[in-house]
Design a protein around this motif. Structure first.
Motif, PDB file in Angstrom:
ATOM      1  N   THR A  73      -7.339   4.253  -2.646  1.00 26.44           N
ATOM      2  CA  THR A  73      -7.543   3.207  -1.647  1.00 26.44           C
ATOM      3  C   THR A  73      -7.267   1.872  -2.300  1.00 26.44           C
ATOM      4  OG1 THR A  73      -9.212   2.109  -0.259  1.00 26.44           O
ATOM      5  CG2 THR A  73     -10.014   3.207  -2.232  1.00 26.44           C
ATOM      6  N   ASP A  74      -6.931   0.865  -1.484  1.00 25.07           N
ATOM      7  CA  ASP A  74      -6.712  -0.466  -2.069  1.00 25.07           C
ATOM      8  C   ASP A  74      -7.944  -1.355  -1.934  1.00 25.07           C
ATOM      9  OD1 ASP A  74      -6.677  -1.076   0.607  1.00 25.07           O
ATOM     10  OD2 ASP A  74      -4.695  -2.016   0.621  1.00 25.07           O
ATOM     11  N   SER A  75      -9.081  -0.759  -1.521  1.00 18.63           N
ATOM     12  CA  SER A  75     -10.336  -1.513  -1.403  1.00 18.63           C
ATOM     13  C   SER A  75     -11.472  -0.744  -2.063  1.00 18.63           C
ATOM     14  CB  SER A  75     -10.660  -1.780   0.076  1.00 18.63           C
ATOM     15  OG  SER A  75      -9.644  -2.536   0.690  1.00 18.63           O
ATOM     16  N   ARG A  92      -4.369  -8.021  -4.495  1.00 18.07           N
ATOM     17  CA  ARG A  92      -3.346  -7.417  -3.633  1.00 18.07           C
ATOM     18  C   ARG A  92      -2.197  -8.378  -3.382  1.00 18.07           C
ATOM     19  NH1 ARG A  92      -8.002  -5.047  -1.076  1.00 18.07           N
ATOM     20  NH2 ARG A  92      -8.143  -6.833   0.358  1.00 18.07           N
ATOM     21  N   ALA A 121       1.708   2.951  -6.744  1.00 18.07           N
ATOM     22  CA  ALA A 121       0.410   2.368  -6.403  1.00 18.07           C
ATOM     23  C   ALA A 121       0.453   0.868  -6.619  1.00 18.07           C
ATOM     24  CB  ALA A 121      -0.703   2.985  -7.253  1.00 18.07           C
ATOM     25  N   CYS A 122      -0.319   0.146  -5.805  1.00 13.76           N
ATOM     26  CA  CYS A 122      -0.535  -1.265  -6.073  1.00 13.76           C
ATOM     27  C   CYS A 122      -1.656  -1.367  -7.106  1.00 13.76           C
ATOM     28  CB  CYS A 122      -0.882  -2.027  -4.799  1.00 13.76           C
ATOM     29  SG  CYS A 122      -2.561  -1.749  -4.180  1.00 13.76           S
ATOM     30  N   ASN A 151      -0.168  -8.786  -6.647  1.00  6.82           N
ATOM     31  CA  ASN A 151       0.616  -7.573  -6.893  1.00  6.82           C
ATOM     32  C   ASN A 151       1.874  -7.530  -6.034  1.00  6.82           C
ATOM     33  OD1 ASN A 151       0.626  -4.475  -7.814  1.00  6.82           O
ATOM     34  ND2 ASN A 151       1.087  -4.550  -5.637  1.00  6.82           N
ATOM     35  N   ASP A 152       1.724  -7.906  -4.759  1.00  2.00           N
ATOM     36  CA  ASP A 152       2.842  -7.801  -3.821  1.00  2.00           C
ATOM     37  C   ASP A 152       3.825  -8.953  -3.931  1.00  2.00           C
ATOM     38  OD1 ASP A 152       1.541  -5.549  -2.933  1.00  2.00           O
ATOM     39  OD2 ASP A 152       0.743  -6.480  -1.114  1.00  2.00           O
ATOM     40  N   MET A 204      -4.656  -2.580  -6.951  1.00  2.00           N
ATOM     41  CA  MET A 204      -5.976  -2.186  -6.489  1.00  2.00           C
ATOM     42  C   MET A 204      -6.083  -0.682  -6.274  1.00  2.00           C
ATOM     43  SD  MET A 204      -7.798  -4.694  -6.813  1.00  2.00           S
ATOM     44  CE  MET A 204      -9.163  -3.614  -6.399  1.00  2.00           C
ATOM     45  N   GLU A 205      -5.003  -0.041  -5.877  1.00  3.88           N
ATOM     46  CA  GLU A 205      -5.025   1.418  -5.757  1.00  3.88           C
ATOM     47  C   GLU A 205      -5.207   2.059  -7.130  1.00  3.88           C
ATOM     48  OE1 GLU A 205      -2.193   1.813  -1.782  1.00  3.88           O
ATOM     49  OE2 GLU A 205      -1.294   1.729  -3.780  1.00  3.88           O
ATOM     50  N   ALA A 249       0.844  -1.196   0.000  1.00  3.85           N
ATOM     51  CA  ALA A 249       0.000   0.000   0.000  1.00  3.85           C
ATOM     52  C   ALA A 249       0.882   1.250   0.000  1.00  3.85           C
ATOM     53  CB  ALA A 249      -0.914  -0.004   1.219  1.00  3.85           C
TER      54      ALA A 249
END
Length: 204
Positions: free
Chosen positions: A51-53, A66, A36-37, A69-70, A39-40, A28
Motif C-alpha cells: 500500500t502507499d499509505s 509520494r 513500487a513507489c 517520488n512521482d 511509500m509502497e 501507485a
C-alpha cells in the motif's frame, strides 16, 4: 522476486536496500512485480502489505514522499530509495508535527517564489497552528477530528500548492530530494514522543 519481462530485477536496487524490494517506479502499482513507489516500499518493509499509505508513516510525510517520488527523475528516485526503511517507522505523535512539516515545505517554496503573498499567508497559518499545538496533549476524539479536518482541508492544500511551486523549479530534483531527506531525518528524530528539533520549525 521475479521481474517482469523487460524490467531489471530488484537485485539492482541501490546500495543498502534489501534485494527483496520491488524496482523503484513512479505512481501507485497494482503488484510489487510492477515496481513500487517509495511509500509502497516502506509499507512492504514495515508490515509486508503493499500500500502507499502504511500505518507506520505519518500521513503528511507520506503525502510529501509520494509527490517527491512521482516528480523526480529516475536517478534521483533511485538515490532516495534507502529512505524507505526510515519511512517505514516515521510517525511523530505531536499534534504540531503536521503543520510544522507543511510549513517547512511552504518555506522551501518561498525560496523559489519569495514574492508570493499566498505562500506567505500559508506559512503564517502553519506557524500559528503549530504554536497553538506545541504543548497540547493528544486529547480525545474531538482533537483527532480537528487535526484530521485541518489536514484534509487547508493543510493538504497548503502542501500541494507549495509542492507545485517546487516541482516547477529548474532544479526541482535537487530541491525535492533535499526536502524529503530532511523531513525524514526530522521525523525519525521525533518519532517515539520526542519534540521536533529547532531546525525543523518554520522560519520566522
Amino acid at each position: 522476486m521475479t521481474a517482469l519481462p523487460g524490467r531489471r530485477a530488484s537485485v539492482e536496487s541501490p546500495a543498502g536496500v534489501p534485494d527483496s524490494l520491488p524496482v523503484p517506479g513512479r505512481f501507485a502499482h497494482l503488484h510489487p512485480d510492477d515496481g513500487a513507489c517509495l511509500m509502497e516500499a516502506a509499507a512492504v518493509l514495515s508490515s509486508g502489505r503493499f500500500t502507499d499509505s502504511p500505518a507506520g508513516t505519518h500521513p503528511a510525510l507520506a503525502a510529501l514522499a509520494r509527490v517527491v517520488n512521482d516528480s523526480v527523475g529516475d536517478g534521483a528516485r533511485r538515490a532516495l530509495w534507502p529512505l524507505a526503511a526510515d519511512l517505514a517507522d516515521a510517525r511523530p505523535a505531536g499534534r504540531d508535527y503536521a503543520p510544522l512539516l507543511v510549513g517547512a515545505v511552504v518555506d522551501a517554496a518561498r525560496l523559489v517564489r519569495p514574492a508570493s503573498r499566498r505562500l506567505a499567508r500559508h506559512g503564517r497559518a502553519c506557524r500559528a497552528r503549530a504554536a497553538r499545538l506545541a504543548h497540547v496533549p493528544a486529547g480525545g476524539p474531538a482533537a483527532r477530528i480537528g487535526d484530521l479536518l485541518w489536514w484534509h482541508g487547508p493543510g493538504r492544500r497548503h502542501l500541494e500548492q507549495a509542492l507545485g511551486v517546487l516541482c516547477a523549479a529548474p532544479d526541482a530534483d535537487q530541491r525535492l530530494s533535499g526536502l524529503l531527506r530532511e523531513a525524514v531525518a526530522q521525523a525519525c528524530e521525533c518519532t517515539g514522543g520526542g519534540a521536533p528539533s529547532r531546525e525543523f520549525r518554520c522560519n520566522r
